[in-house]
Design a protein around this motif. Structure first.
Motif, PDB file in Angstrom:
ATOM      1  N   VAL A  61      12.446  -3.367   8.267  1.00  0.00           N
ATOM      2  CA  VAL A  61      12.887  -4.388   7.300  1.00  0.00           C
ATOM      3  C   VAL A  61      12.557  -4.266   5.922  1.00  0.00           C
ATOM      4  O   VAL A  61      13.416  -4.422   5.300  1.00  0.00           O
ATOM      5  N   ASP A  62      11.523  -3.492   5.553  1.00  0.00           N
ATOM      6  CA  ASP A  62      11.414  -2.924   3.938  1.00  0.00           C
ATOM      7  C   ASP A  62      12.614  -2.190   3.842  1.00  0.00           C
ATOM      8  O   ASP A  62      13.221  -2.583   2.500  1.00  0.00           O
ATOM      9  N   ALA A  63      12.991  -1.516   4.645  1.00  0.00           N
ATOM     10  CA  ALA A  63      14.247  -0.550   4.234  1.00  0.00           C
ATOM     11  C   ALA A  63      15.621  -1.333   3.886  1.00  0.00           C
ATOM     12  O   ALA A  63      16.297  -1.150   3.103  1.00  0.00           O
ATOM     13  N   VAL A  64      15.763  -2.267   5.015  1.00  0.00           N
ATOM     14  CA  VAL A  64      16.768  -3.196   4.849  1.00  0.00           C
ATOM     15  C   VAL A  64      16.793  -3.796   3.674  1.00  0.00           C
ATOM     16  O   VAL A  64      17.835  -4.066   3.094  1.00  0.00           O
ATOM     17  N   TYR A  65      15.641  -4.524   3.423  1.00  0.00           N
ATOM     18  CA  TYR A  65      15.604  -5.629   2.346  1.00  0.00           C
ATOM     19  C   TYR A  65      15.783  -4.640   0.981  1.00  0.00           C
ATOM     20  O   TYR A  65      16.451  -5.313   0.114  1.00  0.00           O
ATOM     21  N   GLN A  66      15.138  -3.519   0.811  1.00  0.00           N
ATOM     22  CA  GLN A  66      15.392  -2.641  -0.219  1.00  0.00           C
ATOM     23  C   GLN A  66      16.673  -2.224  -0.627  1.00  0.00           C
ATOM     24  O   GLN A  66      17.183  -2.283  -1.727  1.00  0.00           O
ATOM     25  N   ASP A  67      17.322  -1.969   0.563  1.00  0.00           N
ATOM     26  CA  ASP A  67      18.855  -1.527   0.366  1.00  0.00           C
ATOM     27  C   ASP A  67      19.788  -2.654  -0.058  1.00  0.00           C
ATOM     28  O   ASP A  67      20.420  -2.521  -0.820  1.00  0.00           O
ATOM     29  N   GLN A  68      19.586  -3.780   0.372  1.00  0.00           N
ATOM     30  CA  GLN A  68      20.200  -5.177   0.309  1.00  0.00           C
ATOM     31  C   GLN A  68      19.809  -5.248  -1.432  1.00  0.00           C
ATOM     32  O   GLN A  68      21.025  -5.508  -2.143  1.00  0.00           O
ATOM     33  N   VAL A  69      18.496  -5.339  -1.769  1.00  0.00           N
ATOM     34  CA  VAL A  69      18.252  -5.490  -3.109  1.00  0.00           C
ATOM     35  C   VAL A  69      19.047  -4.539  -4.134  1.00  0.00           C
ATOM     36  O   VAL A  69      19.522  -4.757  -5.192  1.00  0.00           O
ATOM     37  N   ALA A  70      19.030  -3.134  -3.738  1.00  0.00           N
ATOM     38  CA  ALA A  70      19.622  -2.371  -4.372  1.00  0.00           C
ATOM     39  C   ALA A  70      21.173  -2.340  -4.486  1.00  0.00           C
ATOM     40  O   ALA A  70      21.756  -2.354  -5.551  1.00  0.00           O
ATOM     41  N   ARG A  71      21.896  -2.780  -3.460  1.00  0.00           N
ATOM     42  CA  ARG A  71      23.047  -3.048  -3.415  1.00  0.00           C
ATOM     43  C   ARG A  71      23.520  -4.219  -4.265  1.00  0.00           C
ATOM     44  O   ARG A  71      24.525  -4.364  -5.018  1.00  0.00           O
ATOM     45  N   LEU A  72      22.636  -5.118  -4.476  1.00  0.00           N
ATOM     46  CA  LEU A  72      22.988  -6.425  -5.440  1.00  0.00           C
ATOM     47  C   LEU A  72      22.808  -6.143  -6.775  1.00  0.00           C
ATOM     48  O   LEU A  72      23.545  -6.416  -7.694  1.00  0.00           O
ATOM     49  N   THR A  73      21.656  -5.353  -7.161  1.00  0.00           N
ATOM     50  CA  THR A  73      21.386  -4.673  -8.538  1.00  0.00           C
ATOM     51  C   THR A  73      22.430  -3.940  -9.005  1.00  0.00           C
ATOM     52  O   THR A  73      23.080  -3.858 -10.102  1.00  0.00           O
ATOM     53  N   THR A  74      22.604  -2.840  -8.222  1.00  0.00           N
ATOM     54  CA  THR A  74      23.616  -1.796  -8.831  1.00  0.00           C
ATOM     55  C   THR A  74      25.087  -2.459  -8.667  1.00  0.00           C
ATOM     56  O   THR A  74      26.299  -2.123  -9.396  1.00  0.00           O
ATOM     57  N   THR A 124      11.576  -8.615  -7.154  1.00  0.00           N
ATOM     58  CA  THR A 124      12.803  -8.644  -6.495  1.00  0.00           C
ATOM     59  C   THR A 124      13.520  -9.983  -7.319  1.00  0.00           C
ATOM     60  O   THR A 124      14.779  -9.837  -7.602  1.00  0.00           O
ATOM     61  N   ARG A 125      12.840 -11.003  -7.557  1.00  0.00           N
ATOM     62  CA  ARG A 125      13.591 -12.112  -8.266  1.00  0.00           C
ATOM     63  C   ARG A 125      14.093 -11.572  -9.587  1.00  0.00           C
ATOM     64  O   ARG A 125      14.908 -11.968 -10.117  1.00  0.00           O
ATOM     65  N   ASP A 126      13.089 -10.876 -10.331  1.00  0.00           N
ATOM     66  CA  ASP A 126      13.519 -10.338 -11.578  1.00  0.00           C
ATOM     67  C   ASP A 126      14.750  -9.143 -11.758  1.00  0.00           C
ATOM     68  O   ASP A 126      15.381  -9.510 -12.539  1.00  0.00           O
ATOM     69  N   GLU A 127      14.721  -8.637 -10.410  1.00  0.00           N
ATOM     70  CA  GLU A 127      16.128  -7.586 -10.391  1.00  0.00           C
ATOM     71  C   GLU A 127      17.143  -8.311 -10.166  1.00  0.00           C
ATOM     72  O   GLU A 127      18.070  -7.990 -10.862  1.00  0.00           O
ATOM     73  N   LEU A 128      17.207  -9.423  -9.372  1.00  0.00           N
ATOM     74  CA  LEU A 128      18.305 -10.071  -9.171  1.00  0.00           C
ATOM     75  C   LEU A 128      18.801 -11.052 -10.408  1.00  0.00           C
ATOM     76  O   LEU A 128      19.942 -10.967 -10.578  1.00  0.00           O
ATOM     77  N   LEU A 129      17.798 -11.657 -10.934  1.00  0.00           N
ATOM     78  CA  LEU A 129      18.171 -12.291 -12.221  1.00  0.00           C
ATOM     79  C   LEU A 129      18.785 -11.283 -13.336  1.00  0.00           C
ATOM     80  O   LEU A 129      19.783 -11.922 -13.873  1.00  0.00           O
ATOM     81  N   GLU A 152      19.180 -18.221 -13.878  1.00  0.00           N
ATOM     82  CA  GLU A 152      18.230 -19.032 -13.011  1.00  0.00           C
ATOM     83  C   GLU A 152      19.107 -20.187 -12.545  1.00  0.00           C
ATOM     84  O   GLU A 152      19.037 -20.506 -11.346  1.00  0.00           O
ATOM     85  N   ASP A 153      19.960 -20.867 -13.480  1.00  0.00           N
ATOM     86  CA  ASP A 153      21.053 -21.795 -12.673  1.00  0.00           C
ATOM     87  C   ASP A 153      21.813 -21.211 -11.539  1.00  0.00           C
ATOM     88  O   ASP A 153      22.032 -22.008 -10.702  1.00  0.00           O
ATOM     89  N   ILE A 154      22.450 -20.163 -11.920  1.00  0.00           N
ATOM     90  CA  ILE A 154      23.143 -19.470 -10.662  1.00  0.00           C
ATOM     91  C   ILE A 154      22.286 -19.288  -9.349  1.00  0.00           C
ATOM     92  O   ILE A 154      22.685 -19.373  -8.229  1.00  0.00           O
ATOM     93  N   ALA A 155      20.986 -18.671  -9.661  1.00  0.00           N
ATOM     94  CA  ALA A 155      20.268 -18.261  -8.502  1.00  0.00           C
ATOM     95  C   ALA A 155      19.878 -19.684  -7.746  1.00  0.00           C
ATOM     96  O   ALA A 155      19.925 -19.770  -6.280  1.00  0.00           O
ATOM     97  N   ALA A 156      19.635 -20.411  -8.340  1.00  0.00           N
ATOM     98  CA  ALA A 156      19.271 -22.089  -7.688  1.00  0.00           C
ATOM     99  C   ALA A 156      20.545 -22.565  -7.073  1.00  0.00           C
ATOM    100  O   ALA A 156      20.384 -23.022  -5.861  1.00  0.00           O
ATOM    101  N   SER A 157      21.762 -22.465  -7.622  1.00  0.00           N
ATOM    102  CA  SER A 157      22.952 -23.001  -7.192  1.00  0.00           C
ATOM    103  C   SER A 157      23.407 -22.016  -5.825  1.00  0.00           C
ATOM    104  O   SER A 157      23.416 -22.642  -4.730  1.00  0.00           O
ATOM    105  N   LEU A 158      22.813 -20.788  -5.884  1.00  0.00           N
ATOM    106  CA  LEU A 158      23.333 -20.069  -4.620  1.00  0.00           C
ATOM    107  C   LEU A 158      22.389 -20.104  -3.394  1.00  0.00           C
ATOM    108  O   LEU A 158      22.834 -20.244  -2.186  1.00  0.00           O
ATOM    109  N   ILE A 159      21.044 -20.346  -3.796  1.00  0.00           N
ATOM    110  CA  ILE A 159      20.199 -20.635  -2.768  1.00  0.00           C
ATOM    111  C   ILE A 159      20.416 -21.898  -2.271  1.00  0.00           C
ATOM    112  O   ILE A 159      20.419 -22.331  -1.064  1.00  0.00           O
TER     113      ILE A 159
END
Length: 189
Positions: A61-74, A124-129, A152-159
């Protein structure tokens, strides 16, 4: 180092990447957390191979989660290399939806890991923002995105969108709602 050792390491890396891709796909389509055995079966490997790469459910789960966050940030910067800023923002929203969908299939384990401190939600939140800010800044500079919208507006809208229109196909169409959000992000001319 012999050629055989390098080849076996390359095989191990490929196997790990394949397991991550399959696990992500299984988590995205699951209504409840799938078993490790189901993930191994879907990947076409034995359970021992899965456990060799990921000794616990938490490590997978950690590997999948971190991989997905990395895909979003990069992914934000990579998308800007390929698309206009507005196009990159819209495509990034789809990637965010994939991340949300994958989280749904591993939610129970994730919640335990967050509670124990193994995964820090704030980081994670900071990386995505930051990723959203990169896209917004490029869009503003190009005159394609409004200047009064925050990450933050976009993140809230997406959620909100992915809460009412999950990727599993139930409810409203997420793509249509994301397109409406994009229309709202464009400057009024």
């Amino acid at each position: 180092m012999s050629g055989g050792t390098r080849a076996s390491r390359a095989d191990a890396v490929r196997n790990r990447e394949q397991l991550l891709a399959v696990a992500t796909r299984v988590f995205m389509s699951a209504e409840a957390e799938p078993s490790m055995r189901a993930i191994a079966r879907e990947a076409g490997v034995g359970i021992g191979t899965l456990y060799r790469h990921f000794p616990t459910r938490e490590s997978l789960v950690d590997a999948v989660y971190q991989d997905q966050v990395a895909r979003l940030t990069t992914g934000a910067r990579e998308l800007l290399d390929e698309l206009s800023p507005a196009g990159a923002m819209r495509r990034w929203m789809d990637l965010f939806g994939d991340w949300i969908a994958a989280k749904n299939g591993m939610l129970d384990t994730l919640l335990v890991m967050i509670e124990s401190g193994e995964i820090t939600h704030a980081h994670t939140r900071d990386e995505l923002l930051t990723a959203v800010t990169v896209l917004l800044d490029a869009g503003r500079a190009a005159g394609e995105l409004r200047s009064d919208v925050t990450a933050e507006d976009i993140a809230a809208s997406l959620i909100g969108i992915f809460t009412v229109a999950p990727r599993s196909g139930r409810g409203a169409d997420a793509g249509r709602l994301l397109n409406l959000l994009m229309d709202g992000l464009r400057p009024v001319r």
